[in-house]
Design an enzyme around this catalytic site. Structure first.
Site: not given
Ligand code: NDP
Length: 510
Positions: A187, A263, A297
């Protein structure tokens, strides 16, 4: 079929389940936007729970009854190489897709992301060739038995990735899972699913994988992702994203004791030692902090500088930032593109306001770039805060945007303490002319990756992952492959003395 045009006139993409492109069973869709213009660029099927059920069933059947887990590592390696070759032939197209979808400057996608993703796939193929059998370290001693370790695939893997590095992350999740004989339900983020869709389309066209080995579901993480993670027929969850969602995933995986690798976030320090070469540091720090607008990240979001160098370095950073080009990610000259979404921009702007309220000083940036070109995209200027104290929120919380917090320090011990004083432990960089000294500092940093006089550079053979709340498990290299296997000890009796002997009597002298 993917790529059919929907009634909106936009390209439309379906789910990929059991080797077939198919719409969501209730016909639901969602729209994908270009973050540089906020214009819609595609629509996608939005999976229902019964779509997820079908995808997991297909992956389960391909694992339990299909040939895939039993193909030889060499055969799997050939297939992964063929996938990498087919993707390489689409390099520029893939770079464009990723840049348009996620706002990543095209210089980065063309010259780094796609190439690195392909190197990772090829690396997985090569490492997998030797993988399943491991002798024990003392096997060569005279022994009554032959013992070795066999690495089995885990089973059905749910893989969830964010939007910020989608092509590479898809490669570094699919590569090790497939190389070791697992099946997958994948996903991507709804914010940037298009490069993952292109990977799946390429694999589908090659027609080398048995049906059901890879499946793709699309839709909101809180619904589709969560349902996938909790599905009882899923054996392993590999997640990259926020620490907040990572925590939830760990809890959701607990009832079935699923294997989990996470991660997650980072608040990574770039530690400048007093003898650092400032010419190197200026570009290095900006690359660490502002590459892909800080939406990585491992981005360096805290800069630790000795008091004696502080003013000179800040002055030079500010001057260099003034020369950076913010703009259209599709332009090869662009240094800084937009953020992924309005929500992400709001989050970054919120933290800029918090930093000001906490008493830190914005020495450059702090707002939105002005001009017609930026009117509809989610742009934020690269922003540098000075006067930051380690206890401030802008020094502790992951902002995930182009915001750098500069903290001045007196002596190295203090700098190391500040670098380690975080809930995170993903990455750091140490900058010095004295490699011995830099190495001794690197060893004291509590983080999964430490660069010396560099930042961000990933190596397909080296492990990547976090200490503490940056997650656990490693991706890439043989460490990444290990996370997709169960370790089985096989004991082969060589003495054949069991007959007529119970318990440990076989060990008694004849
Ligand atoms: P999320 O952690 O919310 O999303 C990452 C992935 O997980 C996406 O595919 C999302 O789907 C999915 N997801 C979200 N909620 C759930 C859940 N409850 N169960 C299973 N899968 C889920 O990151 P965001 O994109 O919303 O970003 C929010 C914050 O997270 C950013 O501001 C940043 O601080 C941090 N972030 C950190 C990352 C890293 O690599 N360390 C990467 C991205 C974000 P969908 O997007 O379709 O809702």
């Amino acid at each position: 079929m993917t790529h059919e045009h929907s009634p909106t006139g936009l390209p439309h993409y379906d789910l990929y389940i059991d080797g077939v492109w198919q719409p969501a069973d209730n016909g639901q869709t969602f729209t994908v936007y270009d973050p540089a213009t906020s214009q819609p660029i595609a629509t996608c099927a939005s999976a229902t729970h019964s779509d997820v059920d079908r995808a997991v069933r297909a992956a389960r059947a391909a694992f339990d009854h299909g040939p895939w887990p039993h193909t030889s590592p060499a055969q799997r390696a050939e297939i992964l190489h063929a996938i990498a070759d087919a993707l390489e032939a689409r390099n520029f197209e893939l770079a464009e897709i990723e840049s348009r979808d996620a706002g990543v400057p095209i210089r980065k996608t063309t010259y780094n992301d796609i190439t690195l993703g392909l190197e990772i796939l090829r690396g997985c193929a090569e490492m997998a060739r030797k993988h399943p059998y491991e002798p024990l370290p003392w096997n060569d001693l005279p022994s009554v038995s032959w013992n070795f370790v066999w690495r089995d695939p885990i089973g059905v893997c749910a893989q969830i990735i964010p939007w910020n590095y989608a092509f590479c992350m898809a490669a570094w999740k699919l590569g090790p899972a497939l190389a070791t004989g697992n099946t997958v339900v994948f996903k991507p983020s709804s914010l940037a699913p298009l490069s993952t869709l292109a990977i799946f389309q390429t694999i589908h066209d090659l027609n080398l994988l048995p049906k059901g080995v890879i499946n793709l579901v699309l839709g909101p993480g809180g619904d589709v992702g969560e349902y996938l993670v909790t599905h009882p027929a899923v054996d392993k969850v590999a997640f990259t994203g926020s620490t907040e969602v990572g925590r939830k995933i760990m809890a959701l995986a607990a009832p079935h004791i699923k294997r989990v690798t996470l991660e997650l976030g980072g608040k990574n320090a770039m530690l400048i030692l007093p003898d650092a070469d400032l010419d190197l540091v200026v570009d290095g720090v900006l690359w660490g902090a502002f590459y892909h607008s800080g939406q990585l990240c491992e981005a360096g979001s805290r800069l630790l500088v000795p008091h004696a160098l502080h003013d000179t370095l800040v002055e030079r950073l500010v001057e260099r930032v003034r020369g950076m080009r913010i703009g259209d990610p599709m332009d090869l000259e662009t240094d800084i593109g937009p953020l992924i979404s309005e929500r992400q921009r709001e989050k970054v702007e919120y933290y800029i306001a918090v930093g000001r309220e906490e008493g830190a000083t914005v020495v450059i940036g702090g707002g939105r770039p002005i001009g017609e070109a930026f009117a509809n995209g989610y742009y934020v200027e690269p922003t540098i805060f000075t006067g930051v104290r380690p206890e401030m929120r802008i020094a502790r919380e992951e902002i995930f945007g182009p915001v750098l917090s500069v903290i001045a320090y007196d002596e190295i011990g203090e700098a190391i303490r500040i670098a380690n004083d975080s809930i995170y432990g993903l990455a750091a960089s140490v900058w010095s002319r004295d490699l011995q000294h830099a190495l001794s500092v690197a060893r004291r940093i509590r983080a999964g990756t430490v660069w010396i006089n560099e930042h961000h550079v990933l190596n397909p053979q080296a492990p990547f992952g976090g200490y503490r709340q940056s997650g656990f498990g490693r991706e890439m290299g043989r460490y990444g492959l290990d996370e997709y296997t169960e370790v089985k000890h096989i004991h082969v009796d060589l003495m054949q003395r069991r007959q007529g002997r119970l318990w440990w009597d076989t060990l008694l002298p004849e």
